[in-house]
Design a protein around this motif. Structure first.
Motif, PDB file in Angstrom:
ATOM      1  N   ARG A 138       0.825  -1.210   0.000  1.00  0.00           N
ATOM      2  CA  ARG A 138       0.000   0.000   0.000  1.00  0.00           C
ATOM      3  C   ARG A 138       0.857   1.257   0.000  1.00  0.00           C
ATOM      4  NH1 ARG A 138      -2.717  -4.127   1.524  1.00  0.00           N
ATOM      5  NH2 ARG A 138      -4.996  -4.220   1.355  1.00  0.00           N
ATOM      6  N   ALA A 139       2.020   1.190   0.637  1.00  0.00           N
ATOM      7  CA  ALA A 139       2.929   2.335   0.599  1.00  0.00           C
ATOM      8  C   ALA A 139       3.381   2.617  -0.831  1.00  0.00           C
ATOM      9  CB  ALA A 139       4.131   2.070   1.499  1.00  0.00           C
ATOM     10  N   LEU A 140       3.738   1.577  -1.576  1.00  0.00           N
ATOM     11  CA  LEU A 140       4.152   1.772  -2.969  1.00  0.00           C
ATOM     12  C   LEU A 140       2.988   2.259  -3.826  1.00  0.00           C
ATOM     13  CD1 LEU A 140       6.461  -1.340  -3.523  1.00  0.00           C
ATOM     14  CD2 LEU A 140       7.149   1.041  -3.204  1.00  0.00           C
ATOM     15  N   LEU A 141       1.787   1.768  -3.548  1.00  0.00           N
ATOM     16  CA  LEU A 141       0.599   2.243  -4.265  1.00  0.00           C
ATOM     17  C   LEU A 141       0.415   3.741  -4.068  1.00  0.00           C
ATOM     18  CD1 LEU A 141      -2.166   1.430  -5.755  1.00  0.00           C
ATOM     19  CD2 LEU A 141      -3.139   1.503  -3.463  1.00  0.00           C
ATOM     20  N   GLY A 142       0.472   4.178  -2.804  1.00  0.00           N
ATOM     21  CA  GLY A 142       0.289   5.601  -2.520  1.00  0.00           C
ATOM     22  C   GLY A 142       1.375   6.458  -3.123  1.00  0.00           C
ATOM     23  N   ILE A 143       2.626   5.974  -3.079  1.00  0.00           N
ATOM     24  CA  ILE A 143       3.743   6.701  -3.669  1.00  0.00           C
ATOM     25  C   ILE A 143       3.484   6.952  -5.158  1.00  0.00           C
ATOM     26  CG2 ILE A 143       6.190   6.560  -4.293  1.00  0.00           C
ATOM     27  CD1 ILE A 143       6.562   4.794  -1.798  1.00  0.00           C
ATOM     28  N   SER A 144       3.058   5.918  -5.850  1.00  0.00           N
ATOM     29  CA  SER A 144       2.843   6.035  -7.290  1.00  0.00           C
ATOM     30  C   SER A 144       1.661   6.943  -7.611  1.00  0.00           C
ATOM     31  CB  SER A 144       2.622   4.647  -7.888  1.00  0.00           C
ATOM     32  OG  SER A 144       2.352   4.735  -9.261  1.00  0.00           O
ATOM     33  N   ARG A 145       0.571   6.775  -6.881  1.00  0.00           N
ATOM     34  CA  ARG A 145      -0.627   7.573  -7.185  1.00  0.00           C
ATOM     35  C   ARG A 145      -0.443   9.046  -6.867  1.00  0.00           C
ATOM     36  NH1 ARG A 145      -6.119   3.963  -6.262  1.00  0.00           N
ATOM     37  NH2 ARG A 145      -5.641   2.502  -7.957  1.00  0.00           N
ATOM     38  N   ASP A 146       0.534   9.368  -6.029  1.00  0.00           N
ATOM     39  CA  ASP A 146       0.849  10.766  -5.776  1.00  0.00           C
ATOM     40  C   ASP A 146       1.973  11.263  -6.682  1.00  0.00           C
ATOM     41  OD1 ASP A 146      -1.076  10.988  -3.759  1.00  0.00           O
ATOM     42  OD2 ASP A 146       0.233  12.279  -2.588  1.00  0.00           O
ATOM     43  N   GLY A 147       2.324  10.469  -7.704  1.00  0.00           N
ATOM     44  CA  GLY A 147       3.263  10.921  -8.716  1.00  0.00           C
ATOM     45  C   GLY A 147       4.718  10.905  -8.291  1.00  0.00           C
ATOM     46  N   MET A 148       5.078  10.027  -7.351  1.00  0.00           N
ATOM     47  CA  MET A 148       6.448  10.036  -6.844  1.00  0.00           C
ATOM     48  C   MET A 148       7.276   8.829  -7.259  1.00  0.00           C
ATOM     49  SD  MET A 148       6.081  11.696  -3.061  1.00  0.00           S
ATOM     50  CE  MET A 148       4.605  10.785  -2.638  1.00  0.00           C
ATOM     51  N   THR A 149       6.697   7.901  -7.999  1.00  0.00           N
ATOM     52  CA  THR A 149       7.466   6.803  -8.560  1.00  0.00           C
ATOM     53  C   THR A 149       6.712   6.259  -9.766  1.00  0.00           C
ATOM     54  OG1 THR A 149       8.762   4.829  -8.021  1.00  0.00           O
ATOM     55  CG2 THR A 149       6.504   4.915  -7.183  1.00  0.00           C
ATOM     56  N   ILE A 150       7.218   5.225 -10.394  1.00  0.00           N
ATOM     57  CA  ILE A 150       6.685   4.755 -11.667  1.00  0.00           C
ATOM     58  C   ILE A 150       5.203   4.374 -11.568  1.00  0.00           C
ATOM     59  CG2 ILE A 150       8.911   4.023 -12.547  1.00  0.00           C
ATOM     60  CD1 ILE A 150       8.267   1.184 -11.640  1.00  0.00           C
ATOM     61  N   LYS A 151       4.477   4.570 -12.660  1.00  0.00           N
ATOM     62  CA  LYS A 151       3.027   4.380 -12.672  1.00  0.00           C
ATOM     63  C   LYS A 151       2.620   2.933 -12.422  1.00  0.00           C
ATOM     64  CE  LYS A 151       2.027   8.239 -15.787  1.00  0.00           C
ATOM     65  NZ  LYS A 151       1.424   8.651 -17.085  1.00  0.00           N
ATOM     66  N   TRP A 152       3.453   1.998 -12.809  1.00  0.00           N
ATOM     67  CA  TRP A 152       3.119   0.575 -12.689  1.00  0.00           C
ATOM     68  C   TRP A 152       2.786   0.195 -11.260  1.00  0.00           C
ATOM     69  CZ3 TRP A 152       5.963  -3.591 -10.422  1.00  0.00           C
ATOM     70  CH2 TRP A 152       5.504  -4.867 -10.769  1.00  0.00           C
ATOM     71  N   LEU A 153       3.430   0.850 -10.287  1.00  0.00           N
ATOM     72  CA  LEU A 153       3.195   0.525  -8.883  1.00  0.00           C
ATOM     73  C   LEU A 153       1.890   1.117  -8.360  1.00  0.00           C
ATOM     74  CD1 LEU A 153       6.813   1.026  -7.506  1.00  0.00           C
ATOM     75  CD2 LEU A 153       5.580  -1.136  -7.737  1.00  0.00           C
ATOM     76  N   GLY A 154       1.230   1.950  -9.154  1.00  0.00           N
ATOM     77  CA  GLY A 154      -0.013   2.573  -8.709  1.00  0.00           C
ATOM     78  C   GLY A 154      -1.262   1.828  -9.128  1.00  0.00           C
ATOM     79  N   ARG A 155      -1.109   0.590  -9.556  1.00  0.00           N
ATOM     80  CA  ARG A 155      -2.261  -0.176 -10.037  1.00  0.00           C
ATOM     81  C   ARG A 155      -2.713  -1.202  -8.996  1.00  0.00           C
ATOM     82  NH1 ARG A 155       0.649  -1.635 -15.766  1.00  0.00           N
ATOM     83  NH2 ARG A 155       0.849   0.508 -16.557  1.00  0.00           N
ATOM     84  N   LEU A 156      -4.030  -1.396  -8.928  1.00  0.00           N
ATOM     85  CA  LEU A 156      -4.599  -2.477  -8.123  1.00  0.00           C
ATOM     86  C   LEU A 156      -4.867  -3.674  -9.025  1.00  0.00           C
ATOM     87  CD1 LEU A 156      -7.203  -0.501  -5.961  1.00  0.00           C
ATOM     88  CD2 LEU A 156      -4.934  -1.249  -5.261  1.00  0.00           C
ATOM     89  N   ASN A 157      -4.786  -4.859  -8.454  1.00  0.00           N
ATOM     90  CA  ASN A 157      -5.116  -6.040  -9.248  1.00  0.00           C
ATOM     91  C   ASN A 157      -6.622  -6.286  -9.218  1.00  0.00           C
ATOM     92  OD1 ASN A 157      -5.698  -7.273  -6.784  1.00  0.00           O
ATOM     93  ND2 ASN A 157      -3.836  -8.511  -6.741  1.00  0.00           N
ATOM     94  N   LYS A 158      -7.088  -7.377  -9.786  1.00  0.00           N
ATOM     95  CA  LYS A 158      -8.523  -7.628  -9.878  1.00  0.00           C
ATOM     96  C   LYS A 158      -9.157  -7.914  -8.533  1.00  0.00           C
ATOM     97  CE  LYS A 158      -8.015 -12.565 -11.030  1.00  0.00           C
ATOM     98  NZ  LYS A 158      -8.325 -13.608 -12.048  1.00  0.00           N
ATOM     99  N   PHE A 159      -8.337  -8.142  -7.506  1.00  0.00           N
ATOM    100  CA  PHE A 159      -8.855  -8.355  -6.150  1.00  0.00           C
ATOM    101  C   PHE A 159      -8.833  -7.069  -5.332  1.00  0.00           C
ATOM    102  CE2 PHE A 159      -6.907 -12.372  -7.564  1.00  0.00           C
ATOM    103  CZ  PHE A 159      -8.017 -13.204  -7.519  1.00  0.00           C
ATOM    104  N   ASN A 160      -8.565  -5.945  -6.009  1.00  0.00           N
ATOM    105  CA  ASN A 160      -8.554  -4.617  -5.404  1.00  0.00           C
ATOM    106  C   ASN A 160      -7.500  -4.462  -4.307  1.00  0.00           C
ATOM    107  OD1 ASN A 160     -11.670  -4.860  -6.372  1.00  0.00           O
ATOM    108  ND2 ASN A 160     -10.956  -2.750  -6.451  1.00  0.00           N
ATOM    109  N   VAL A 161      -6.360  -5.064  -4.503  1.00  0.00           N
ATOM    110  CA  VAL A 161      -5.217  -4.859  -3.620  1.00  0.00           C
ATOM    111  C   VAL A 161      -4.004  -4.537  -4.489  1.00  0.00           C
ATOM    112  CG1 VAL A 161      -6.055  -6.347  -1.754  1.00  0.00           C
ATOM    113  CG2 VAL A 161      -4.690  -7.341  -3.597  1.00  0.00           C
ATOM    114  N   PRO A 162      -2.978  -3.861  -3.916  1.00  0.00           N
ATOM    115  CA  PRO A 162      -1.804  -3.456  -4.720  1.00  0.00           C
ATOM    116  C   PRO A 162      -0.873  -4.627  -4.996  1.00  0.00           C
ATOM    117  CG  PRO A 162      -1.563  -2.719  -2.455  1.00  0.00           C
ATOM    118  CD  PRO A 162      -2.963  -3.280  -2.566  1.00  0.00           C
TER     119      PRO A 162
END
Length: 503
Positions: free
Chosen positions: A328-352
């Motif tokens: 979740r830390a990597l998810l938040g980092i990505s969604r706030d534009g601080m690292t690569i976009k790939w880490l900002g995605r959730l899988n089909k089970f709605n978890v990072p």
């Protein structure tokens, strides 16, 4: 021409405050993983004193985080994202340093505790098998000279297991957490309470080594180094804030989870070192002889295997939480534009799932190529404590810069100077702890570990620049305009200025 808009996938709001409390049951496992080292350096009374101080400070820290979590209820990633929000008006570099520092502090828990469990199992049931680095030979060696024995292989298997527990949805990980949490109460009772009930507690088993002759600064240096190392464990209830977007009632559940977890943790961190060391011996607790110490407390060797299983399960709780929090830390980092976009995605089970997979790969590499996991853990603490420093100072900045921002939980004015003092405390611990961590048990923290700690933060900045310049197509900028109110809400001061009559 019709334009299709794809809505960004969001974390599901399925948790209540008691789920957060169960997630934070990782903390006793963190304590057990470091207790032997601290007792060897500080003595039983010294370790209990410093663990208690660290856990007491955590109560105040996590009270502050309850306000910040309620201010930004959609931000997954916890305290590091709050630090970014507060500091990006002044510098954009705090964000990637705090967020990656927070992530690596949680991430390496997997390899450290996975190896610890492997060593316990190897010593109890497979004493003839190779123990591997850093204590002996292994089945094979990897580049760099790391010996891979049975403990390393067990650790790799456990890292894969906790990844599977979490990557298929939050409820699967939570279900395991509840079962393991119940089992955890058994060794906690034996370590904390039973010695006082059955008469095995003896205060002569505990010593106080902080006043030993020859210690630098009269023992203060060693105390500060250990208080810095203890942050990764005693302050870990901040994980409850990371799950804020997933609580059904963000404000209430976040506040209750942080408060209950911090108070329970403080109780455990004070009483467990006293009861366990007093019921066993300092010599037994130092290292990995936990089952021997519990045999002495209960007076029966037949219970050794049972207590060993319970201990291993308690450590797996910690690994489970680290996987969930790190992803979740990597998810938040990505969604706030601080690292690569790939880490900002959730899988089909709605978890990072992507972030959790990165955690898995990184920790397997640690187990295969780095023999001194405790040293790596100490090195990772640099970024973790800095993340707390930026988040606590960010609380002060947000009170000044965004006074009208909605605060469903608003602490009294006295908490502003408290946050400032705690941020200064983090700075002091970082200077002394990172600078002299080699004085801690075993001589960990030499040049290699310190370089790794710094490299993690430098890599964070490189990935941040790649995201902004390459993926987002922006020009480098070191400050950002920040809103005074959430999107869609008007600033009351601005509307008052517009409506004021001309004079």
């Amino acid at each position: 021409m019709a334009v299709a808009h794809v809505e960004e996938q969001q974390l599901l709001k399925t948790l209540r405050w008691y789920d957060g409390f169960v997630i934070a049951l990782a903390n006793p496992g963190f304590l057990l993983g470091s207790l032997g080292y601290s007792v060897a350096d500080l003595g039983g009374w010294g370790a209990a004193l410093l663990w208690g101080i660290s856990a007491f400070v955590a109560v105040f820290i996590n009270t502050i985080y309850s306000e910040l979590a309620a201010m930004f209820p959609q931000k997954s990633g916890g305290l590091s994202l709050y630090a970014h929000e507060a500091w990006r008006k002044y510098t954009t570099l705090v964000g990637p340093i705090a967020t990656f520092g927070y992530w690596i502090g949680w991430s390496v828990v997997l390899s450290f505790l996975g190896l610890f469990i492997g060593q316990l199992i190897q010593g109890a049931w497979f004493p003839g098998e190779p123990i591997g680095s850093p204590f002996g030979d292994g089945y094979f060696s990897t580049p760099g000279g790391c010996q891979v024995g049975l403990p390393q292989l067990i650790g790799i298997g456990l890292v894969l297991c906790v990844w599977l527990f979490n990557v298929f949805g939050v409820r699967i990980g939570m279900a395991f957490g509840y079962v393991a949490g119940v089992v955890l109460m058994i060794p906690l009772f034996v370590m904390m309470i039973l010695p006082f009930l059955n008469g095995s507690f003896d205060s002569d088993n505990l010593t106080f080594k902080l006043n030993d002759p020859g210690l630098a600064w009269g023992g203060i240096q060693l105390a500060l180094v250990w208080l810095w190392i203890m942050c990764w464990s005693a302050w870990g209830v901040d994980v409850c804030a990371t799950f804020a977007p997933e609580y059904k009632d963000t404000a209430r559940d976040t506040k209750m989870a942080l408060r209950s977890a911090a108070l329970f943790s403080m109780f455990v961190y004070i009483l467990l070192p006293i009861g366990f060391v007093g019921g066993g011996t300092e010599k037994l607790v130092s290292g990995y002889a936990y089952t021997d110490a519990m045999d002495k407390i209960v007076g029966s060797t037949r219970l050794s295997d049972f207590f060993l299983v319970c201990l291993c399960i308690s450590f797996i709780i910690s690994m489970n939480t680290a996987t969930a929090d790190g992803g979740r830390a990597l998810l938040g980092i990505s969604r706030d534009g601080m690292t690569i976009k790939w880490l900002g995605r959730l899988n089909k089970f709605n978890v990072p799932g992507n972030g959790m997979t990165v955690d898995m790969v990184v920790n397997i590499l640690f187990l295969l190529f780095i023999g001194n996991n405790f040293g790596i853990l100490a090195a990772s603490n640099l970024g973790y404590v800095l993340a707390h420093m930026f988040a606590l100072s960010g609380f002060v900045l947000l009170r000044r810069d965004r006074p009208h921002w909605p605060r469903p939980i608003k602490l009294g004015a006295v908490w502003v100077p408290i946050a400032g003092i705690l941020a200064a405390w983090c700075a002091l611990l970082t200077i002394v702890g990172f600078g002299w961590m080699q004085v801690a048990s075993g001589g960990y923290g030499e040049t290699k570990e310190k370089v790794i700690g710094i490299l993690v933060l430098l890599i964070a900045i490189v990935l941040f620049l790649y995201r902004r310049i390459v993926q987002d197509g922006e020009r480098p900028h070191w400050r950002e305009e920040t809103p005074t109110m959430p999107e869609g809400m008007a600033d009351p001061t601005a509307s008052a200025a517009v409506s004021a009559p001309a004079t």
